[in-house]
Motif scaffolding. Structure first.
Motif, mmCIF file in Angstrom:
data_model
loop_
_atom_site.group_PDB
_atom_site.id
_atom_site.type_symbol
_atom_site.label_atom_id
_atom_site.label_comp_id
_atom_site.label_asym_id
_atom_site.label_seq_id
_atom_site.Cartn_x
_atom_site.Cartn_y
_atom_site.Cartn_z
ATOM 1 N N GLU A 114 0.485 -62.164 -25.138
ATOM 2 C CA GLU A 114 -0.292 -60.992 -25.537
ATOM 3 C C GLU A 114 0.628 -59.814 -25.821
ATOM 4 O O GLU A 114 0.480 -59.111 -26.840
ATOM 5 C CB GLU A 114 -1.290 -60.624 -24.438
ATOM 6 N N ALA A 115 1.595 -59.591 -24.920
ATOM 7 C CA ALA A 115 2.522 -58.470 -25.085
ATOM 8 C C ALA A 115 3.410 -58.667 -26.306
ATOM 9 O O ALA A 115 3.665 -57.725 -27.067
ATOM 10 C CB ALA A 115 3.372 -58.308 -23.828
ATOM 11 N N LEU A 116 3.881 -59.893 -26.497
ATOM 12 C CA LEU A 116 4.757 -60.179 -27.641
ATOM 13 C C LEU A 116 4.029 -59.971 -28.960
ATOM 14 O O LEU A 116 4.530 -59.299 -29.875
ATOM 15 C CB LEU A 116 5.273 -61.613 -27.549
ATOM 16 N N LEU A 117 2.822 -60.528 -29.071
ATOM 17 C CA LEU A 117 2.103 -60.483 -30.339
ATOM 18 C C LEU A 117 1.491 -59.110 -30.611
ATOM 19 O O LEU A 117 1.198 -58.782 -31.762
ATOM 20 C CB LEU A 117 1.032 -61.569 -30.357
ATOM 21 N N ALA A 118 1.313 -58.319 -29.556
ATOM 22 C CA ALA A 118 0.825 -56.953 -29.759
ATOM 23 C C ALA A 118 1.832 -56.117 -30.544
ATOM 24 O O ALA A 118 1.464 -55.127 -31.189
ATOM 25 C CB ALA A 118 0.533 -56.292 -28.421
ATOM 26 N N LYS A 119 3.094 -56.513 -30.483
ATOM 27 C CA LYS A 119 4.158 -55.779 -31.179
ATOM 28 C C LYS A 119 4.509 -56.416 -32.519
ATOM 29 O O LYS A 119 5.497 -56.033 -33.157
ATOM 30 C CB LYS A 119 5.411 -55.736 -30.303
ATOM 31 N N ALA A 120 3.722 -57.393 -32.945
ATOM 32 C CA ALA A 120 4.062 -58.150 -34.148
ATOM 33 C C ALA A 120 4.071 -57.252 -35.385
ATOM 34 O O ALA A 120 3.069 -56.596 -35.677
ATOM 35 C CB ALA A 120 3.060 -59.283 -34.350
ATOM 36 N N PRO A 121 5.195 -57.236 -36.109
ATOM 37 C CA PRO A 121 5.206 -56.513 -37.383
ATOM 38 C C PRO A 121 4.633 -57.413 -38.475
ATOM 39 O O PRO A 121 4.988 -58.580 -38.582
ATOM 40 C CB PRO A 121 6.700 -56.254 -37.616
ATOM 41 N N GLY A 122 3.733 -56.917 -39.262
ATOM 42 C CA GLY A 122 3.181 -57.735 -40.326
ATOM 43 C C GLY A 122 2.124 -58.701 -39.827
ATOM 44 O O GLY A 122 1.368 -58.405 -38.897
ATOM 45 N N HIS A 123 2.110 -59.886 -40.420
ATOM 46 C CA HIS A 123 1.080 -60.883 -40.145
ATOM 47 C C HIS A 123 1.270 -61.475 -38.747
ATOM 48 O O HIS A 123 2.282 -62.109 -38.454
ATOM 49 C CB HIS A 123 1.139 -61.987 -41.198
ATOM 50 N N ARG A 124 0.268 -61.299 -37.897
ATOM 51 C CA ARG A 124 0.367 -61.709 -36.490
ATOM 52 C C ARG A 124 0.551 -63.224 -36.354
ATOM 53 O O ARG A 124 1.359 -63.692 -35.549
ATOM 54 C CB ARG A 124 -0.892 -61.258 -35.748
ATOM 55 N N THR A 125 -0.171 -64.012 -37.163
ATOM 56 C CA THR A 125 -0.092 -65.470 -37.044
ATOM 57 C C THR A 125 1.274 -65.990 -37.469
ATOM 58 O O THR A 125 1.856 -66.863 -36.811
ATOM 59 C CB THR A 125 -1.195 -66.132 -37.889
#
Length: 267
Positions: free
Chosen positions: A100-111
């Motif tokens: 959750e923490a990693l993907l909350a910081k995702a630049p651009g397309h999360r998937t």
């Protein structure tokens, strides 16, 4: 290890990478259906097993049959036990807070970020860390003293990991322990018996290669990378940052070894 075995070992690296990638892509496909990425932790142990099995098949007629079977069994037993344990532990739970923490910081397309930073990265790490497994399957001579010492170290690590996981699961299952820090059994000797166990397992597997110095020197990076991940990367260091504010953890950290087991200090 002669020239022919080196060439065969090199030819096996591609299929091993493909095996790790296939497992991770399957886990990614499952995550797309469920919306939860914690299943990649189950895939981690399965991917190591897949690499070992592919390596065993690819090395037929090249390495010593006993060593090939031994290192494949050691890897599969460790990987499948870990996968089963993580699957049981995660049943009925939502997303892992780490992802959750990693993907909350995702630049651009999360998937796409999840594919790149979770699945493909872990697939590459599986391939890299399992290089001693792959190399051992091409060593021509029978297992010697160093190799059997590696098996003893592997067994020590496997027991630390399995027993520690079992003790923690029973502790968490008791409602009276909610919010408390586990400091019993192996957890009284080291704050991370499971990570210490992994450390011993992968140095033990590396020693199975060390009956032949040349391939051992070529793959020593693998247990070094695993050691870094366990101690300073996504293992001990990350978990302790998460646990730092839990009541009782500071006192527990003072009296209990951070990694290598030792008797707990008196309170």
């Amino acid at each position: 290890m002669n020239g022919h075995a080196w060439a065969a070992f090199a030819q096996g690296l591609g299929p091993a990478a493909a095996a790790a990638l296939a497992v991770m892509l399957l886990a990614f496909a499952v995550a797309l259906r469920t919306g939860v990425h914690r299943g990649v932790d189950v895939a981690w142990g399965i991917a190591f097993t897949a690499v070992a099995v592919v390596g065993y098949a690819m090395s037929a007629g090249e390495g010593d049959d006993g060593r090939r079977l031994l290192v494949t069994v050691l890897t599969a037993v460790w990987g499948l036990r870990l996968a089963a344990h993580i699957a049981r532990r995660g049943r009925g739970h939502g997303e892992d807070p780490r992802y959750e923490a990693l993907l909350a910081k995702a630049p651009g397309h999360r998937t796409l970020y999840a594919l790149r930073m979770v699945y493909l990265l872990q697939g590459a790490l599986v391939w890299l860390i399992s290089l001693p497994v792959q190399a051992a399957q091409y060593v021509p001579g029978p297992v010697g003293v160093i190799g059997w010492a590696g098996c003893a170290l592997w067994l020590t690590g496997f027991l630390f990991e399995a027993v520690g996981d079992g003790q923690l699961a029973r502790f968490k299952a008791d409602p009276a322990n909610r919010g408390r820090v586990m400091d019993r059994g192996l957890w009284g000797w080291t704050r991370h018996p499971n990570y210490f166990g992994d450390f011993c397992v992968w140095w033990g597997v590396f020693l199975v290669v060390c009956d032949e110095p040349a391939p051992a020197a070529a793959v020593v990076v693998s247990p070094l990378v695993m050691s870094y991940l366990l101690i300073s990367g996504s293992g001990k260091a990350l978990l302790e940052r998460h646990m730092a504010d839990r009541p009782g953890f500071a006192e527990y950290a003072v009296r209990t070894s951070g990694f290598l087991p030792r008797p707990p200090k008196r309170r």
